[in-house]
Scaffold this motif. Structure first.
Motif, short mmCIF file in Angstrom:
data_model
loop_
_atom_site.label_atom_id
_atom_site.label_comp_id
_atom_site.label_asym_id
_atom_site.label_seq_id
_atom_site.Cartn_x
_atom_site.Cartn_y
_atom_site.Cartn_z
N ASP A 1 -4.34 -0.43 6.51
CA ASP A 1 -5.01 -1.72 6.49
C ASP A 1 -4.94 -2.32 7.89
N TYR A 2 -6.04 -2.21 8.63
CA TYR A 2 -6.05 -2.65 10.03
C TYR A 2 -5.90 -4.16 10.16
N ALA A 3 -6.42 -4.90 9.21
CA ALA A 3 -6.29 -6.36 9.26
C ALA A 3 -4.81 -6.75 9.17
N TRP A 4 -4.04 -6.05 8.29
CA TRP A 4 -2.62 -6.35 8.16
C TRP A 4 -1.87 -5.96 9.42
N CYS A 5 -2.25 -4.87 10.05
CA CYS A 5 -1.61 -4.45 11.30
C CYS A 5 -1.84 -5.49 12.40
N VAL A 6 -3.05 -5.99 12.49
CA VAL A 6 -3.36 -7.02 13.48
C VAL A 6 -2.59 -8.30 13.16
N ALA A 7 -2.52 -8.65 11.88
CA ALA A 7 -1.76 -9.84 11.49
C ALA A 7 -0.29 -9.69 11.85
#
Length: 91
Positions: free
Chosen positions: A2-8
């Motif tokens: 989950d790239y959004a979670w990694c960025v978060a």
């Protein structure tokens, strides 16, 4: 992944670490805590790479309590430990 979670996590973990350090350090400057615990850190005159870690044992509990976040933050523990560990050692 989950790239959004990694960025978060890349944004939230450093933010949490900075806020944690600020709150703990302000707490240590309360008169009674400063006098009995934190003043040891300020009395240190040794100039070396690890002089910032010259602290009272109780102060280490506050300072390194940032690692407890892994228990309630569903971030990748490896990333959090690496970020917080490096920050704790160089600050």
């Amino acid at each position: 992944p989950d790239y959004a979670w990694c960025v978060a996590c890349v944004i939230l973990v450093p933010l949490h670490r900075e806020v944690h350090f600020y709150v703990v350090h302000r707490f240590e400057h309360i008169r009674c805590v400063y006098r009995w615990i934190h003043s040891l850190h300020h009395r240190n005159t040794d100039i070396e790479p690890f002089a910032g870690l010259c602290m009272h044992p109780i102060e280490h509990l506050y300072y390194y309590s940032c690692f407890m976040t892994v228990l309630y933050l569903p971030a990748a523990p490896v990333f959090y430990f690496k970020w917080s560990g490096v920050h704790a050692m160089i600050s």
